[in-house]
Write a protein that holds these residues in place. Structure first.
Motif, mmCIF file in Angstrom:
data_model
loop_
_atom_site.group_PDB
_atom_site.id
_atom_site.type_symbol
_atom_site.label_atom_id
_atom_site.label_comp_id
_atom_site.label_asym_id
_atom_site.label_seq_id
_atom_site.Cartn_x
_atom_site.Cartn_y
_atom_site.Cartn_z
ATOM 1 N N GLY A 193 -7.261 12.914 10.632
ATOM 2 C CA GLY A 193 -6.007 12.184 10.781
ATOM 3 C C GLY A 193 -6.188 10.763 11.274
ATOM 4 O O GLY A 193 -5.274 9.945 11.172
ATOM 5 N N ILE A 194 -7.362 10.449 11.785
ATOM 6 C CA ILE A 194 -7.639 9.086 12.230
ATOM 7 C C ILE A 194 -7.684 8.131 11.035
ATOM 8 O O ILE A 194 -7.234 6.991 11.133
ATOM 9 C CB ILE A 194 -8.966 9.033 13.019
ATOM 10 N N VAL A 195 -8.193 8.601 9.905
ATOM 11 C CA VAL A 195 -8.344 7.719 8.750
ATOM 12 C C VAL A 195 -7.568 8.186 7.520
ATOM 13 O O VAL A 195 -7.582 7.506 6.501
ATOM 14 C CB VAL A 195 -9.838 7.547 8.372
ATOM 15 N N GLU A 196 -6.911 9.299 7.602
ATOM 16 C CA GLU A 196 -6.130 9.804 6.477
ATOM 17 C C GLU A 196 -4.881 10.503 7.001
ATOM 18 O O GLU A 196 -4.741 10.745 8.183
ATOM 19 C CB GLU A 196 -6.945 10.788 5.625
ATOM 20 N N ILE A 197 -4.012 10.864 6.093
ATOM 21 C CA ILE A 197 -2.769 11.541 6.462
ATOM 22 C C ILE A 197 -2.990 13.040 6.301
ATOM 23 O O ILE A 197 -2.980 13.559 5.186
ATOM 24 C CB ILE A 197 -1.615 11.065 5.565
ATOM 25 N N THR A 198 -3.223 13.718 7.412
ATOM 26 C CA THR A 198 -3.515 15.149 7.360
ATOM 27 C C THR A 198 -2.496 15.992 8.106
ATOM 28 O O THR A 198 -2.563 17.213 8.047
ATOM 29 C CB THR A 198 -4.905 15.428 7.962
ATOM 30 N N TYR A 199 -1.579 15.372 8.813
ATOM 31 C CA TYR A 199 -0.607 16.139 9.598
ATOM 32 C C TYR A 199 0.558 16.519 8.700
ATOM 33 O O TYR A 199 1.605 15.903 8.696
ATOM 34 C CB TYR A 199 -0.131 15.346 10.813
ATOM 35 N N SER A 200 0.336 17.567 7.924
ATOM 36 C CA SER A 200 1.292 18.012 6.925
ATOM 37 C C SER A 200 1.894 19.350 7.344
ATOM 38 O O SER A 200 1.680 19.820 8.455
ATOM 39 C CB SER A 200 0.563 18.177 5.590
ATOM 40 N N MET A 201 2.637 19.952 6.448
ATOM 41 C CA MET A 201 3.218 21.268 6.728
ATOM 42 C C MET A 201 2.120 22.329 6.900
ATOM 43 O O MET A 201 2.293 23.276 7.647
ATOM 44 C CB MET A 201 4.183 21.680 5.613
ATOM 45 N N GLN A 202 0.988 22.160 6.220
ATOM 46 C CA GLN A 202 -0.125 23.086 6.410
ATOM 47 C C GLN A 202 -0.651 22.995 7.838
ATOM 48 O O GLN A 202 -0.981 24.009 8.453
ATOM 49 C CB GLN A 202 -1.260 22.808 5.415
ATOM 50 N N PHE A 203 -0.734 21.784 8.369
ATOM 51 C CA PHE A 203 -1.186 21.567 9.742
ATOM 52 C C PHE A 203 -0.229 22.250 10.721
ATOM 53 O O PHE A 203 -0.657 22.978 11.622
ATOM 54 C CB PHE A 203 -1.267 20.060 10.011
ATOM 55 N N ILE A 204 1.055 22.038 10.538
ATOM 56 C CA ILE A 204 2.053 22.670 11.409
ATOM 57 C C ILE A 204 2.005 24.182 11.253
ATOM 58 O O ILE A 204 2.100 24.925 12.231
ATOM 59 C CB ILE A 204 3.455 22.114 11.117
ATOM 60 N N GLY A 205 1.820 24.648 10.029
ATOM 61 C CA GLY A 205 1.702 26.088 9.791
ATOM 62 C C GLY A 205 0.512 26.688 10.522
ATOM 63 O O GLY A 205 0.616 27.776 11.107
ATOM 64 N N LEU A 206 -0.629 26.003 10.506
ATOM 65 C CA LEU A 206 -1.801 26.483 11.241
ATOM 66 C C LEU A 206 -1.527 26.538 12.739
ATOM 67 O O LEU A 206 -1.948 27.479 13.425
ATOM 68 C CB LEU A 206 -3.009 25.599 10.969
ATOM 69 N N TYR A 221 0.858 -1.192 0.000
ATOM 70 C CA TYR A 221 0.000 0.000 0.000
ATOM 71 C C TYR A 221 0.892 1.239 0.000
ATOM 72 O O TYR A 221 2.049 1.177 0.405
ATOM 73 C CB TYR A 221 -0.917 0.007 1.226
ATOM 74 N N ALA A 222 0.325 2.376 -0.399
ATOM 75 C CA ALA A 222 1.137 3.577 -0.595
ATOM 76 C C ALA A 222 1.507 4.308 0.688
ATOM 77 O O ALA A 222 2.481 5.044 0.713
ATOM 78 C CB ALA A 222 0.413 4.545 -1.528
ATOM 79 N N ASP A 223 0.721 4.134 1.740
ATOM 80 C CA ASP A 223 1.022 4.860 2.977
ATOM 81 C C ASP A 223 0.368 4.178 4.160
ATOM 82 O O ASP A 223 -0.258 3.133 4.013
ATOM 83 C CB ASP A 223 0.580 6.327 2.880
ATOM 84 N N ALA A 224 0.496 4.801 5.335
ATOM 85 C CA ALA A 224 0.027 4.183 6.579
ATOM 86 C C ALA A 224 -1.457 4.405 6.851
ATOM 87 O O ALA A 224 -2.005 3.816 7.771
ATOM 88 C CB ALA A 224 0.844 4.704 7.754
ATOM 89 N N GLN A 225 -2.125 5.253 6.086
ATOM 90 C CA GLN A 225 -3.561 5.500 6.226
ATOM 91 C C GLN A 225 -3.965 6.026 7.595
ATOM 92 O O GLN A 225 -5.091 5.823 8.033
ATOM 93 C CB GLN A 225 -4.363 4.234 5.923
ATOM 94 N N ASN A 226 -3.050 6.700 8.310
ATOM 95 C CA ASN A 226 -3.336 7.272 9.621
ATOM 96 C C ASN A 226 -2.299 8.360 9.861
ATOM 97 O O ASN A 226 -1.106 8.116 9.655
ATOM 98 C CB ASN A 226 -3.262 6.183 10.690
ATOM 99 N N GLY A 227 -2.739 9.512 10.318
ATOM 100 C CA GLY A 227 -1.842 10.643 10.485
ATOM 101 C C GLY A 227 -0.700 10.379 11.449
ATOM 102 O O GLY A 227 0.467 10.591 11.116
ATOM 103 N N LEU A 228 -1.011 9.925 12.653
ATOM 104 C CA LEU A 228 0.046 9.681 13.639
ATOM 105 C C LEU A 228 0.945 8.519 13.224
ATOM 106 O O LEU A 228 2.163 8.581 13.403
ATOM 107 C CB LEU A 228 -0.551 9.404 15.022
ATOM 108 N N MET A 229 0.359 7.476 12.675
ATOM 109 C CA MET A 229 1.158 6.342 12.256
ATOM 110 C C MET A 229 2.124 6.741 11.140
ATOM 111 O O MET A 229 3.262 6.281 11.091
ATOM 112 C CB MET A 229 0.260 5.190 11.809
ATOM 113 N N GLU A 230 1.681 7.613 10.276
ATOM 114 C CA GLU A 230 2.534 8.109 9.193
ATOM 115 C C GLU A 230 3.717 8.896 9.765
ATOM 116 O O GLU A 230 4.852 8.736 9.316
ATOM 117 C CB GLU A 230 1.709 8.983 8.246
ATOM 118 N N TRP A 231 3.452 9.723 10.763
ATOM 119 C CA TRP A 231 4.533 10.474 11.400
ATOM 120 C C TRP A 231 5.498 9.548 12.120
ATOM 121 O O TRP A 231 6.715 9.738 12.060
ATOM 122 C CB TRP A 231 3.960 11.525 12.354
#
Length: 151
Positions: free
Chosen positions: A122-135, A61-71
């Motif tokens: 972020g529970i079901v997708e990867i949303t913790y990106s640079m935009q998140f940190i910027g906010l 699969y292409a990624d971890a499908q979870n924001g925290l798990m991806e980090w």
């Protein structure tokens, strides 16, 4: 996660109502494989931006499908803890501003709402990106500026 899916009612809800597989689009496979992949990499991860290669190679699969798990996969427990610490400090600063009963905090409310949406998604997708940190940083700086005037 698999224990929940063994329940007939939940399994029927997922397959009939949501029209999805019981693997929840591969999430159960990914979540069970991550601990094996992370062996000897828990502290520092595999490096920022490496999740695609790691996940494709090991899981298919292409990624971890979870924001925290991806980090955790990319920057490990140390980097993820830093992210959570930044989140905590920003929200603490904002809620300190709310407790002062200052009416001017309302112009920060939209940022907080977006941050909460990022966290929930972020529970079901990867949303913790640079935009998140910027906010988070914008919220912190806006509330820091206001707190100086209040205190």
């Amino acid at each position: 996660m698999n224990i929940l899916l063994l329940n007939k009612g939940i399994a029927q809800f997922v397959t009939t109502f949501l029209n999805r597989e019981l693997t929840l689009t591969g999430r159960t496979i990914i979540f069970s494989a991550i601990p094996k992949i992370m062996r000897n990499h828990w502290l520092m991860g595999f490096g920022y931006g490496s999740s695609y290669e790691i996940c494709i190679k090991n899981i298919g699969y292409a990624d971890a499908q979870n924001g925290l798990m991806e980090w955790i996969l990319q920057v490990g427990v140390i980097g993820t803890s830093a992210l959570l610490l930044i989140l905590y400090l920003c929200m603490k600063r904002y809620y300190k501003l709310i407790r002062t009963k200052d009416r001017q905090f309302n112009n920060c409310l939209w940022i907080v709402a977006i941050i909460y949406v990022y966290i929930i998604l972020g529970i079901v997708e990867i949303t913790y990106s640079m935009q998140f940190i910027g906010l988070l940083l914008v919220l912190y700086s806006m509330s820091e500026e206001k707190i100086k005037y209040v205190i």
